[in-house]
Write a protein that holds these residues in place. Structure first.
Motif, PDB file in Angstrom:
ATOM      1  N   ILE A   1       0.854  -1.185   0.000  1.00  0.00           N
ATOM      2  CA  ILE A   1       0.000   0.000   0.000  1.00  0.00           C
ATOM      3  C   ILE A   1       0.891   1.236   0.000  1.00  0.00           C
ATOM      4  N   GLY A   2       0.798   2.000  -1.070  1.00  0.00           N
ATOM      5  CA  GLY A   2       1.540   3.249  -1.140  1.00  0.00           C
ATOM      6  C   GLY A   2       0.654   4.412  -0.732  1.00  0.00           C
ATOM      7  N   TYR A   3       1.280   5.549  -0.467  1.00  0.00           N
ATOM      8  CA  TYR A   3       0.496   6.741  -0.173  1.00  0.00           C
ATOM      9  C   TYR A   3       1.029   7.890  -1.010  1.00  0.00           C
ATOM     10  N   VAL A   4       0.138   8.801  -1.314  1.00  0.00           N
ATOM     11  CA  VAL A   4       0.519   9.978  -2.075  1.00  0.00           C
ATOM     12  C   VAL A   4      -0.258  11.172  -1.522  1.00  0.00           C
ATOM     13  N   ARG A   5       0.414  12.303  -1.458  1.00  0.00           N
ATOM     14  CA  ARG A   5      -0.211  13.519  -0.936  1.00  0.00           C
ATOM     15  C   ARG A   5      -0.675  14.387  -2.091  1.00  0.00           C
ATOM     16  N   GLN A   6      -1.901  14.885  -2.003  1.00  0.00           N
ATOM     17  CA  GLN A   6      -2.465  15.683  -3.078  1.00  0.00           C
ATOM     18  C   GLN A   6      -3.109  16.936  -2.492  1.00  0.00           C
ATOM     19  N   LYS A   7      -2.655  18.080  -2.951  1.00  0.00           N
ATOM     20  CA  LYS A   7      -3.181  19.356  -2.460  1.00  0.00           C
ATOM     21  C   LYS A   7      -4.593  19.583  -2.986  1.00  0.00           C
ATOM     22  N   PHE A   8      -5.513  20.010  -2.086  1.00  0.00           N
ATOM     23  CA  PHE A   8      -6.877  20.253  -2.545  1.00  0.00           C
ATOM     24  C   PHE A   8      -7.382  21.627  -2.146  1.00  0.00           C
ATOM     25  N   HIS A   9      -6.536  22.461  -1.473  1.00  0.00           N
ATOM     26  CA  HIS A   9      -6.986  23.802  -1.074  1.00  0.00           C
ATOM     27  C   HIS A   9      -5.786  24.726  -1.055  1.00  0.00           C
ATOM     28  N   GLU A  10      -6.025  25.979  -1.359  1.00  0.00           N
ATOM     29  CA  GLU A  10      -4.926  26.941  -1.443  1.00  0.00           C
ATOM     30  C   GLU A  10      -4.233  27.180  -0.113  1.00  0.00           C
ATOM     31  N   ASP A  11      -4.880  26.884   1.018  1.00  0.00           N
ATOM     32  CA  ASP A  11      -4.219  27.091   2.309  1.00  0.00           C
ATOM     33  C   ASP A  11      -3.417  25.857   2.734  1.00  0.00           C
ATOM     34  N   HIS A  12      -3.006  25.080   1.718  1.00  0.00           N
ATOM     35  CA  HIS A  12      -2.082  23.963   1.914  1.00  0.00           C
ATOM     36  C   HIS A  12      -2.691  22.783   2.670  1.00  0.00           C
ATOM     37  N   ARG A  13      -3.979  22.581   2.474  1.00  0.00           N
ATOM     38  CA  ARG A  13      -4.571  21.349   2.984  1.00  0.00           C
ATOM     39  C   ARG A  13      -4.444  20.248   1.927  1.00  0.00           C
ATOM     40  N   TYR A  14      -4.259  19.008   2.393  1.00  0.00           N
ATOM     41  CA  TYR A  14      -3.947  17.920   1.478  1.00  0.00           C
ATOM     42  C   TYR A  14      -4.823  16.697   1.750  1.00  0.00           C
ATOM     43  N   PHE A  15      -5.044  15.951   0.680  1.00  0.00           N
ATOM     44  CA  PHE A  15      -5.556  14.589   0.796  1.00  0.00           C
ATOM     45  C   PHE A  15      -4.362  13.649   0.878  1.00  0.00           C
ATOM     46  N   TYR A  16      -4.471  12.632   1.693  1.00  0.00           N
ATOM     47  CA  TYR A  16      -3.487  11.553   1.691  1.00  0.00           C
ATOM     48  C   TYR A  16      -4.200  10.304   1.198  1.00  0.00           C
ATOM     49  N   ARG A  17      -3.799   9.835   0.048  1.00  0.00           N
ATOM     50  CA  ARG A  17      -4.474   8.708  -0.577  1.00  0.00           C
ATOM     51  C   ARG A  17      -3.645   7.434  -0.387  1.00  0.00           C
ATOM     52  N   GLN A  18      -4.320   6.343  -0.036  1.00  0.00           N
ATOM     53  CA  GLN A  18      -3.668   5.040   0.080  1.00  0.00           C
ATOM     54  C   GLN A  18      -4.038   4.213  -1.150  1.00  0.00           C
ATOM     55  N   VAL A  19      -3.025   3.747  -1.858  1.00  0.00           N
ATOM     56  CA  VAL A  19      -3.228   3.064  -3.131  1.00  0.00           C
ATOM     57  C   VAL A  19      -2.335   1.827  -3.179  1.00  0.00           C
ATOM     58  N   SER A  20      -2.907   0.680  -3.537  1.00  0.00           N
ATOM     59  CA  SER A  20      -2.086  -0.523  -3.682  1.00  0.00           C
ATOM     60  C   SER A  20      -1.345  -0.479  -5.016  1.00  0.00           C
ATOM     61  N   TYR A  21      -0.130  -1.012  -5.008  1.00  0.00           N
ATOM     62  CA  TYR A  21       0.647  -1.059  -6.247  1.00  0.00           C
ATOM     63  C   TYR A  21       1.388  -2.388  -6.330  1.00  0.00           C
ATOM     64  N   ASP A  22       1.712  -2.780  -7.553  1.00  0.00           N
ATOM     65  CA  ASP A  22       2.568  -3.944  -7.794  1.00  0.00           C
ATOM     66  C   ASP A  22       3.181  -3.775  -9.177  1.00  0.00           C
ATOM     67  N   TYR A  23       3.899  -4.795  -9.624  1.00  0.00           N
ATOM     68  CA  TYR A  23       4.603  -4.656 -10.895  1.00  0.00           C
ATOM     69  C   TYR A  23       3.650  -4.349 -12.043  1.00  0.00           C
ATOM     70  N   GLU A  24       2.541  -5.089 -12.137  1.00  0.00           N
ATOM     71  CA  GLU A  24       1.647  -4.925 -13.270  1.00  0.00           C
ATOM     72  C   GLU A  24       1.088  -3.508 -13.347  1.00  0.00           C
ATOM     73  N   LEU A  25       0.777  -2.917 -12.198  1.00  0.00           N
ATOM     74  CA  LEU A  25       0.255  -1.554 -12.204  1.00  0.00           C
ATOM     75  C   LEU A  25       1.331  -0.540 -12.569  1.00  0.00           C
ATOM     76  N   ILE A  26       2.552  -0.754 -12.084  1.00  0.00           N
ATOM     77  CA  ILE A  26       3.634   0.177 -12.413  1.00  0.00           C
ATOM     78  C   ILE A  26       3.946   0.123 -13.902  1.00  0.00           C
ATOM     79  N   PHE A  27       3.920  -1.069 -14.485  1.00  0.00           N
ATOM     80  CA  PHE A  27       4.101  -1.188 -15.934  1.00  0.00           C
ATOM     81  C   PHE A  27       2.988  -0.477 -16.692  1.00  0.00           C
ATOM     82  N   ALA A  28       1.727  -0.847 -16.381  1.00  0.00           N
ATOM     83  CA  ALA A  28       0.602  -0.376 -17.186  1.00  0.00           C
ATOM     84  C   ALA A  28       0.332   1.110 -17.008  1.00  0.00           C
TER      85      ALA A  28
END
Length: 600
Positions: free
Chosen positions: A303-330
Motif C-alpha cells: 500500500i503506497g500513499y501519495v499527498r495531493q493538495k486540494f486547497h490553497e491554504d495547503h490542505r492535502y488529501f493523503y491517498r492510500q493506493v495498492s501497487y505492484d509490478y503490473e500496475l507500475i508497468f501499465a
C-alpha cells in the motif's frame, strides 16, 4: 475424518448456491464431480457446463457468473484465492479470473464450494450471501458511485468486519465496459476479461459474502504438524522476502535491465528514467504498509500513499493506493510516466473507475499513439494525450470508464474493437487481450496471445524466454503445456500462484489426505489433466479458435537482451501451440453436456 470447510463431514459432492437475480430466489444444489475436478478452476468449468448457455452470447440474462473455491480453502496457508468464471464481454468466450482478499474464506465459511449467479435484476442491486441468509437488496441510489465510495457504504449496510468480503463494481462496470474489473475488499481484483461488465449488465452493483458459519476444524496431531511445516516453508524461504519486501515491484528495474519492460506503447523495452518508478523508489518514498489476503502469512500487498493538495491554504488529501509490478508497468512505463507519485494517482483513478489496470493502461497508450499518428483527433479523444502527461491520463480514465462518445465507447470494449473502427492495428499491444508487462520474447508473446486466460500467469512463458537462448519449439511447448497443467491443479485447490514453488503435487496430496480427501489425493495427476482439458473444451465450445489468433506487428519489432525478435520462430511456436491446445480441447469435449455443441 471431518473437514473444516465448507461444512463437515467430508463430501464427495459440491455444495453450490444458485441465485437467480430475475426472480430473487436462491437454492442450494448438490453437484457431483469432486474426484474429477477437485474444485476451483475445474469446478467452475464443470458448473458452466451445467448452468451456462453455450448457444447464447455473454449478455443473455441466463449466462452465469460463477465464484468457486477449493478443497483446501482456509485449511492451509495461501489457499486463499477464488476463481470467477463467466462468458466474457471481451471476446464472448468462456474465461476465468482469480482474486484473493477475504473472498475465498468468506464463501467457504458461508458453507459453499461455489456461488452461481444467474438472471438479471430489475434494477441496480446487491446480493448478500451468508450461511443462513441470502438477500437481494435494492441499491439504485448507488448508481454511478465509484468502487471505493461504494465499498465504504456497503460496509455500513452489511456489518461483519473480519468475516465479510465485498465484491463491487465502479462506473466502468455499470457502463458495460469489457475491461471493467470486480473490486474485492478494496485492494484485490477479479481484474481481467470484463467480469465487472457482466455484473453491470446483470444490474449487480455488489456481492457481499458473509463468512458467518461455524465449522469443525480437522482433528488430530497430523494436521497441526503439517500446517506448521507448510507455514514454515512459506515464510522461512526467499519467497517471504521476495514478495513481502519489494514485492513484484522489484521486477521493474530487473526487466528494464533485460530490455523487457514495455515503454510508451512498447516503442522501447528499456529506458534510463526507470529509477523514478522502480520498486526501490516506491519502497523508499511511497510505501506505507503491507497487507495480506486472508489465510496468507506473506503479505505481498503493498500500500503506497501519495499527498495531493486540494486547497490553497495547503490542505492535502493523503491517498492510500495498492501497487505492484503490473500496475507500475501499465500506469507507469507503458504511459511514459516516470514519477512514482504521479503513477500512484493514476492507479487511484483506476481503482475508482473500476477498470482493469493493465487493459486500461495499454488502451490509453494505444490512444496516445493513434493521436500522434493522426488516426484520431481531439474531436474523438476530447483531450490531448501525450506520453508522460499523468493528469491527462487521469482524465482519460474517466472518459474510458464513462464511454462518453463513440471513440471511448469502442475503446472500452477492448483495443481490437477500437482498431476495427479507427485503424492502428500494427501498434495495438494486444495478446488475446491487452498485454501484460513482459516483453521477454517469442515464447511469452505466444503463451499470452493463445493461452486459456490470455494472462501472464497461464504459464511461465516469460521465464522460459529469460532462461533460454536456444530456439527449440518442442521443448518450449512441452514446458508451456506441462507448466499450465501444474498451475491448473493449483487453481483447482485454489492456491495463490506465488506459492507454486512450495505446493508440489506431493505436498498437495499430503494436505488433502490429512483433511480427509484421501481418494482425491491419489489421483492428482489425473485431476490436473482432466481440468486442463475441460477448461479448453469449454472455451472451444464458446467459439475459440487458436488458429485465428494473430500477434500485432509491434511485437515483431521488439528488441530484448537477446536481440531482435525472430518472427519465424514465433510463428512455429504458434502453429505447434494451436495443435496442442486443440488436442486438449478434443480430449475434454466428452465431459461437456450435449448442449455445448450449439455455439453462437
Amino acid at each position: 475424518m471431518k473437514s473444516l470447510l465448507p461444512g463437515s463431514p467430508v463430501r464427495d459432492h459440491f455444495r453450490v448456491l444458485v441465485s437467480d437475480l430475475t426472480s430473487g430466489r436462491s437454492r442450494v444444489e448438490e453437484v457431483d464431480g469432486r474426484d474429477a475436478v477437485a474444485g476451483g478452476s475445474g469446478l467452475a468449468a464443470l458448473l458452466f457446463g451445467k448452468y451456462g448457455r453455450f448457444d447464447q452470447p455473454w449478455d443473455h440474462p441466463d449466462q452465469p457468473l460463477i465464484f468457486a473455491v477449493g478443497p483446501l480453502t482456509g485449511l492451509f496457508p495461501l489457499m486463499s484465492k477464488t476463481v470467477a468464471a463467466f462468458r466474457s464481454p471481451y471476446h464472448d468466450q468462456y474465461t476465468e479470473t482469480h482474486a484473493g482478499g477475504r473472498s475465498a474464506l468468506c464463501l467457504a465459511f458461508a458453507g459453499y464450494d461455489a456461488l452461481v449467479i444467474t438472471g438479471r435484476a430489475a434494477h441496480l442491486s446487491c446480493l448478500c450471501v451468508g450461511s443462513q441468509r441470502v438477500e437481494q437488496r435494492d441499491v439504485r441510489w448507488m448508481q454511478g458511485w465509484d468502487a471505493l465510495a461504494s465499498g465504504k457504504e456497503l460496509r455500513k449496510l452489511f456489518p461483519g468486519s473480519g468475516h465479510r468480503s465485498i465484491l463491487r463494481i465502479g462506473p466502468a462496470g455499470e457502463n458495460g465496459s469489457a475491461m471493467a474489473c470486480i473490486n474485492v475488499d478494496t485492494y484485490r481484483h477479479f481484474g481481467r476479461m470484463g467480469g465487472g461488465g457482466l455484473m453491470g449488465f446483470k444490474n449487480l452493483k455488489a456481492v457481499v459474502l458473509l463468512g458467518d458459519g461455524v465449522h469443525e476444524a480437522p482433528g488430530g496431531k497430523a494436521y497441526a504438524k503439517l500446517f506448521q511445516q507448510v507455514h514454515s516453508r512459506l515464510t522461512d524461504t526467499d519467497m517471504m522476502r521476495k514478495y513481502h519486501d519489494l514485492g513484484t515491484a522489484g521486477n521493474v528495474a530487473a526487466l528494464n535491465e533485460l530490455k523487457s519492460l514495455p515503454w510508451r506503447n512498447l516503442q522501447q523495452t528499456t529506458d534510463p528514467a526507470v529509477d523514478g518508478i522502480s520498486g526501490e523508489t516506491f519502497a523508499q518514498k511511497n510505501l506505507l504498509r503491507n497487507m495480506a489476503c486472508a489465510g496468507c502469512p506473506v503479505g505481498c500487498i503493498h500500500i503506497g500513499y501519495v499527498r495531493q493538495k486540494f486547497h490553497e491554504d495547503h490542505r492535502y488529501f493523503y491517498r492510500q493506493v495498492s501497487y505492484d509490478y503490473e500496475l507500475i508497468f501499465a500506469l507507469g512505463s507503458m504511459l511514459g510516466v516516470t514519477d512514482a507519485a504521479e503513477s500512484l494517482l493514476i492507479m487511484d483513478q483506476v481503482e475508482k473507475t473500476g477498470l482493469d489496470a493493465m487493459s486500461a493502461g495499454v488502451a490509453l497508450a494505444w490512444a496516445v499513439e493513434a493521436l500522434e499518428k493522426g488516426l484520431v483527433s481531439t474531436d474523438e479523444t476530447l483531450l490531448e494525450l501525450r506520453f508522460g502527461d499523468a493528469k491527462a491520463f487521469e482524465r482519460g480514465l474517466e472518459l474510458l470508464a464513462g464511454r462518453v462518445n463513440d471513440f471511448w465507447s469502442a475503446l472500452a470494449m477492448g483495443v481490437p474493437v477500437a482498431v476495427e473502427q479507427y485503424g492502428g492495428g500494427d501498434f495495438a499491444c494486444v495478446l488475446g487481450q491487452e498485454m501484460a508487462g513482459y516483453a521477454t520474447g517469442e515464447v511469452f508473446f505466444t503463451s499470452q496471445s493463445m493461452g486459456f486466460r490470455h494472462a501472464h500467469l497461464d504459464s511461465g512463458g516469460y521465464a522460459w524466454d529469460q532462461k533460454h537462448e536456444e530456439q527449440d519449439v518442442h521443448a518450449a511447448l512441452d514446458f508451456l503445456t506441462t507448466d499450465e497443467q501444474k498451475r491448473v491443479l493449483l487453481c483447482c485447490m485454489v492456491s495463490c500462484l506465488f506459492a507454486r514453488g512450495v505446493y508440489s503435487e506431493e505436498l498437495i496430496a499430503e494436505c488433502l489426505e490429512t483433511v480427509g480427501h484421501g481418494e482425491l489425493a491419489g489421483k492428482l495427476d489425473q485431476v490436473g489433466r482432466h481440468a486442463q482439458n475441460l477448461r479448453w473444451a469449454t472455451r472451444f465450445a464458446t467459439g475459440y479458435d487458436p488458429a485465428k489468433v494473430r500477434i500485432p506487428k509491434r511485437f515483431t519489432e521488439v528488441v530484448t537482451w537477446k536481440g531482435p525478435l525472430d518472427v519465424e520462430y514465433m510463428n512455429a511456436l504458434r502453429t505447434e501451440y494451436a495443435r496442442r491446445i486443440t488436442t486438449m480441447a478434443d480430449q475434454g469435449r466428452e465431459a461437456l453436456p450435449q448442449k455445448s455443441g450449439e455455439t453462437k
